[in-house]
Motif scaffolding. Structure first.
Motif, PDB file in Angstrom:
ATOM      1  N   TRP A 117       0.808  -1.216   0.000  1.00 54.50           N
ATOM      2  CA  TRP A 117       0.000   0.000   0.000  1.00 54.50           C
ATOM      3  C   TRP A 117       0.845   1.271   0.000  1.00 54.50           C
ATOM      4  O   TRP A 117       0.367   2.347  -0.374  1.00 54.50           O
ATOM      5  CB  TRP A 117      -0.964  -0.019   1.186  1.00 54.50           C
ATOM      6  N   SER A 118       2.096   1.177   0.413  1.00 59.16           N
ATOM      7  CA  SER A 118       2.966   2.358   0.434  1.00 59.16           C
ATOM      8  C   SER A 118       3.712   2.552  -0.885  1.00 59.16           C
ATOM      9  O   SER A 118       4.471   3.502  -1.035  1.00 59.16           O
ATOM     10  CB  SER A 118       3.981   2.246   1.571  1.00 59.16           C
ATOM     11  N   ARG A 119       3.475   1.636  -1.844  1.00 60.75           N
ATOM     12  CA  ARG A 119       4.147   1.714  -3.140  1.00 60.75           C
ATOM     13  C   ARG A 119       3.137   2.033  -4.239  1.00 60.75           C
ATOM     14  O   ARG A 119       1.974   1.650  -4.174  1.00 60.75           O
ATOM     15  CB  ARG A 119       4.840   0.386  -3.474  1.00 60.75           C
ATOM     16  N   THR A 120       3.614   2.713  -5.266  1.00 57.15           N
ATOM     17  CA  THR A 120       2.771   3.035  -6.417  1.00 57.15           C
ATOM     18  C   THR A 120       2.501   1.788  -7.248  1.00 57.15           C
ATOM     19  O   THR A 120       3.093   0.721  -7.025  1.00 57.15           O
ATOM     20  CB  THR A 120       3.449   4.083  -7.317  1.00 57.15           C
ATOM     21  N   VAL A 121       1.618   1.940  -8.231  1.00 54.24           N
ATOM     22  CA  VAL A 121       1.360   0.853  -9.180  1.00 54.24           C
ATOM     23  C   VAL A 121       2.670   0.408  -9.823  1.00 54.24           C
ATOM     24  O   VAL A 121       2.970  -0.796  -9.884  1.00 54.24           O
ATOM     25  CB  VAL A 121       0.356   1.326 -10.265  1.00 54.24           C
ATOM     26  N   TYR A 122       3.441   1.363 -10.288  1.00 51.79           N
ATOM     27  CA  TYR A 122       4.720   1.056 -10.930  1.00 51.79           C
ATOM     28  C   TYR A 122       5.625   0.265  -9.989  1.00 51.79           C
ATOM     29  O   TYR A 122       6.207  -0.757 -10.368  1.00 51.79           O
ATOM     30  CB  TYR A 122       5.413   2.363 -11.356  1.00 51.79           C
ATOM     31  N   ASP A 123       5.731   0.723  -8.748  1.00 49.81           N
ATOM     32  CA  ASP A 123       6.642   0.084  -7.794  1.00 49.81           C
ATOM     33  C   ASP A 123       6.146  -1.289  -7.356  1.00 49.81           C
ATOM     34  O   ASP A 123       6.949  -2.182  -7.073  1.00 49.81           O
ATOM     35  CB  ASP A 123       6.839   0.983  -6.573  1.00 49.81           C
ATOM     36  N   ASN A 124       4.829  -1.473  -7.280  1.00 51.92           N
ATOM     37  CA  ASN A 124       4.291  -2.795  -6.950  1.00 51.92           C
ATOM     38  C   ASN A 124       4.651  -3.813  -8.026  1.00 51.92           C
ATOM     39  O   ASN A 124       5.049  -4.945  -7.722  1.00 51.92           O
ATOM     40  CB  ASN A 124       2.767  -2.728  -6.804  1.00 51.92           C
ATOM     41  N   ILE A 125       4.515  -3.397  -9.275  1.00 54.12           N
ATOM     42  CA  ILE A 125       4.822  -4.311 -10.377  1.00 54.12           C
ATOM     43  C   ILE A 125       6.324  -4.553 -10.471  1.00 54.12           C
ATOM     44  O   ILE A 125       6.774  -5.655 -10.816  1.00 54.12           O
ATOM     45  CB  ILE A 125       4.277  -3.741 -11.706  1.00 54.12           C
ATOM     46  N   SER A 126       7.093  -3.537 -10.132  1.00 55.25           N
ATOM     47  CA  SER A 126       8.550  -3.627 -10.217  1.00 55.25           C
ATOM     48  C   SER A 126       9.160  -4.484  -9.113  1.00 55.25           C
ATOM     49  O   SER A 126      10.262  -5.026  -9.263  1.00 55.25           O
ATOM     50  CB  SER A 126       9.151  -2.218 -10.144  1.00 55.25           C
ATOM     51  N   PHE A 127       8.426  -4.643  -8.008  1.00 55.05           N
ATOM     52  CA  PHE A 127       8.986  -5.281  -6.815  1.00 55.05           C
ATOM     53  C   PHE A 127       9.574  -6.678  -7.065  1.00 55.05           C
ATOM     54  O   PHE A 127      10.712  -6.957  -6.675  1.00 55.05           O
ATOM     55  CB  PHE A 127       7.925  -5.326  -5.717  1.00 55.05           C
ATOM     56  N   PRO A 128       8.855  -7.604  -7.717  1.00 51.25           N
ATOM     57  CA  PRO A 128       9.448  -8.931  -7.960  1.00 51.25           C
ATOM     58  C   PRO A 128      10.668  -8.882  -8.876  1.00 51.25           C
ATOM     59  O   PRO A 128      11.564  -9.726  -8.770  1.00 51.25           O
ATOM     60  CB  PRO A 128       8.312  -9.737  -8.587  1.00 51.25           C
ATOM     61  N   LEU A 129      10.733  -7.890  -9.748  1.00 46.22           N
ATOM     62  CA  LEU A 129      11.906  -7.740 -10.612  1.00 46.22           C
ATOM     63  C   LEU A 129      13.112  -7.268  -9.811  1.00 46.22           C
ATOM     64  O   LEU A 129      14.241  -7.682 -10.070  1.00 46.22           O
ATOM     65  CB  LEU A 129      11.596  -6.751 -11.739  1.00 46.22           C
ATOM     66  N   GLU A 130      12.862  -6.408  -8.821  1.00 41.47           N
ATOM     67  CA  GLU A 130      13.944  -5.961  -7.938  1.00 41.47           C
ATOM     68  C   GLU A 130      14.518  -7.147  -7.171  1.00 41.47           C
ATOM     69  O   GLU A 130      15.739  -7.306  -7.053  1.00 41.47           O
ATOM     70  CB  GLU A 130      13.413  -4.903  -6.964  1.00 41.47           C
ATOM     71  N   ILE A 131      13.620  -7.975  -6.648  1.00 47.28           N
ATOM     72  CA  ILE A 131      14.053  -9.156  -5.887  1.00 47.28           C
ATOM     73  C   ILE A 131      14.864 -10.098  -6.767  1.00 47.28           C
ATOM     74  O   ILE A 131      15.853 -10.701  -6.325  1.00 47.28           O
ATOM     75  CB  ILE A 131      12.824  -9.890  -5.299  1.00 47.28           C
ATOM     76  N   ALA A 132      14.470 -10.207  -8.035  1.00 46.47           N
ATOM     77  CA  ALA A 132      15.175 -11.097  -8.969  1.00 46.47           C
ATOM     78  C   ALA A 132      16.487 -10.498  -9.472  1.00 46.47           C
ATOM     79  O   ALA A 132      17.227 -11.160 -10.211  1.00 46.47           O
ATOM     80  CB  ALA A 132      14.268 -11.419 -10.151  1.00 46.47           C
ATOM     81  N   GLY A 133      16.769  -9.228  -9.104  1.00 46.60           N
ATOM     82  CA  GLY A 133      18.033  -8.608  -9.500  1.00 46.60           C
ATOM     83  C   GLY A 133      18.059  -8.072 -10.913  1.00 46.60           C
ATOM     84  O   GLY A 133      19.136  -7.908 -11.499  1.00 46.60           O
ATOM     85  N   VAL A 134      16.884  -7.773 -11.470  1.00 44.62           N
ATOM     86  CA  VAL A 134      16.816  -7.230 -12.826  1.00 44.62           C
ATOM     87  C   VAL A 134      17.295  -5.770 -12.815  1.00 44.62           C
ATOM     88  O   VAL A 134      16.937  -4.992 -11.939  1.00 44.62           O
ATOM     89  CB  VAL A 134      15.373  -7.325 -13.373  1.00 44.62           C
ATOM     90  N   LYS A 135      18.090  -5.402 -13.814  1.00 45.97           N
ATOM     91  CA  LYS A 135      18.654  -4.048 -13.871  1.00 45.97           C
ATOM     92  C   LYS A 135      17.551  -3.004 -14.085  1.00 45.97           C
ATOM     93  O   LYS A 135      16.507  -3.284 -14.654  1.00 45.97           O
ATOM     94  CB  LYS A 135      19.691  -3.955 -14.986  1.00 45.97           C
ATOM     95  N   LYS A 136      17.840  -1.766 -13.647  1.00 48.79           N
ATOM     96  CA  LYS A 136      16.846  -0.701 -13.598  1.00 48.79           C
ATOM     97  C   LYS A 136      16.200  -0.431 -14.959  1.00 48.79           C
ATOM     98  O   LYS A 136      14.977  -0.323 -15.060  1.00 48.79           O
ATOM     99  CB  LYS A 136      17.478   0.585 -13.047  1.00 48.79           C
ATOM    100  N   GLU A 137      16.992  -0.287 -16.002  1.00 48.41           N
ATOM    101  CA  GLU A 137      16.441   0.028 -17.327  1.00 48.41           C
ATOM    102  C   GLU A 137      15.560  -1.095 -17.854  1.00 48.41           C
ATOM    103  O   GLU A 137      14.515  -0.848 -18.458  1.00 48.41           O
ATOM    104  CB  GLU A 137      17.580   0.326 -18.313  1.00 48.41           C
ATOM    105  N   GLU A 138      16.001  -2.326 -17.621  1.00 48.93           N
ATOM    106  CA  GLU A 138      15.206  -3.479 -18.049  1.00 48.93           C
ATOM    107  C   GLU A 138      13.913  -3.565 -17.251  1.00 48.93           C
ATOM    108  O   GLU A 138      12.852  -3.899 -17.789  1.00 48.93           O
ATOM    109  CB  GLU A 138      16.018  -4.766 -17.872  1.00 48.93           C
ATOM    110  N   ARG A 139      14.008  -3.237 -15.938  1.00 45.87           N
ATOM    111  CA  ARG A 139      12.820  -3.218 -15.088  1.00 45.87           C
ATOM    112  C   ARG A 139      11.801  -2.200 -15.613  1.00 45.87           C
ATOM    113  O   ARG A 139      10.617  -2.477 -15.713  1.00 45.87           O
ATOM    114  CB  ARG A 139      13.174  -2.847 -13.642  1.00 45.87           C
TER     115      ARG A 139
END
Length: 341
Positions: A95-117
């Protein structure tokens, strides 16, 4: 694609042991939408959580794309779960994250680079129909929009399987239909295998290719959705079919029909696919010396085609009625004489 063998889950308590899933066997093909339906307490939620080991099985195995998930250690399981997306009844968003950040979260955990995310998240926002809402917070979204975020998040790591745990039961009917349409679209575009549990036959009818009916931790009936609609074998299955066909009190209705219309023959007609457009009643009235009274009927649509039922009363000479029934049997319409429980 998914092979489930002798899968069981027992919950141990002080008072009793509860067998939520009981020696369940099931095979799900790649690229299909497979529905599992059951009433509360049937074990379906436990079952779907066993597929990605959110619940640990007491016995049996789950194999997904030739990998035995039940034998993986914790580190390998974390990797395997990236290929198993899951969406939930109550969204489970941050709830403290935006739509973009919610969708991005599993990619962050997987170590995907920022531009690809960034590229992937924007693709998913467009895919689920949330363009322009990337900076919104969950509190600013409708229920349907929240579930779209949940779907996009589940798809972030390009999973092979999408698990849906009562994904539409918290939504109104119109929003439910829009989410189901989205799942069908995703299934077609991505070739994604979807396993969906629900207690609503409307959901099964609208999008699933095959269905399994659960009761007391076991699968009591399974098959193609249209076949299950046509020939429900178990009482629990007939109750689910009647949810959609508009007769929730089927036993009483049949009893009332048979009690009220005692002359002639009561016949139940099954219309399948193109036969739903067939002008059978008018043909019978012209070809045979009988009266045809329409008592009750409905047509609905499944992934495999249209399906309808019609209860009619034939009044006239028994030999002429028998001739009419014999004629129906030569058509694509299926006939059941004096239907009862």
């Amino acid at each position: 694609m998914i092979s489930i063998k002798e899968l069981s889950k027992v919950f141990y308590t002080k008072d009793q042991n509860v067998r939520a899933v009981d020696k369940l066997d099931l095979d799900i093909e790649k690229g299909e939408i497979y529905g599992v339906i059951g009433y509360s307490g049937a074990g379906k939620s436990t079952f779907i959580r066993l597929l990605n080991r959110l619940e640990e099985p007491s016995d049996g195995s789950v194999t997904i794309d030739n990998e035995n998930v039940t034998q993986l250690n914790k580190s390998k399981l974390r990797v395997a779960r990236q290929e198993i997306g899951m969406i939930f009844q109550h969204f489970n968003l941050l709830w403290s994250r935006t739509v973009y950040d919610n969708i991005s979260f599993p990619l962050e955990i997987a170590g995907v680079k920022k531009e690809e995310r960034k590229k992937r998240v924007n693709e998913l926002i467009d895919l689920v129909g949330l363009s322009g809402r990337g900076e919104s917070y969950p509190s600013q979204l409708s229920g349907g929009q929240k579930q779209r975020v949940g779907i996009a998040r589940a798809l972030a790591n390009n999973p092979k399987v999408l698990l849906c745990d009562e994904a539409t039961s918290a939504l109104d009917p119109e929003t439910t239909d829009s989410i189901l349409d989205l799942l069908v679209d995703i299934n077609r575009k991505l070739g994604l295998t979807i396993v969906l549990i629900t207690h609503e036959m409307h959901v099964i009818r609208k999008i699933c290719h095959r269905v399994a009916v659960m009761e007391e931790g076991r699968i009591v009936e399974s098959g193609n959705v249209l076949d299950v609609f046509l020939y429900p074998k178990q009482k629990v299955t007939r109750r689910f079919v009647d949810q959609v066909m508009g007769d929730p009190d089927r036993e009483h209705s049949l009893g009332l029909i048979n009690e009220t219309y005692k002359s002639g023959e009561i016949v139940k007609l099954h219309f399948i696919g193109e036969s739903t457009n067939q002008a059978l009643i008018s043909e019978l009235s012209r070809a045979f010396t009988i009266d045809v009274n329409i008592l009750h009927g409905k047509i609905t649509q499944t992934q495999k085609g249209a399906y309808g039922t019609l209860f009619v009363q034939f009044v006239g000479d028994k030999e002429e009625i028998d001739r009419a029934i014999t004629y129906i049997q030569t058509t694509s319409v299926q006939v059941e004489v004096n239907p009862d429980e």
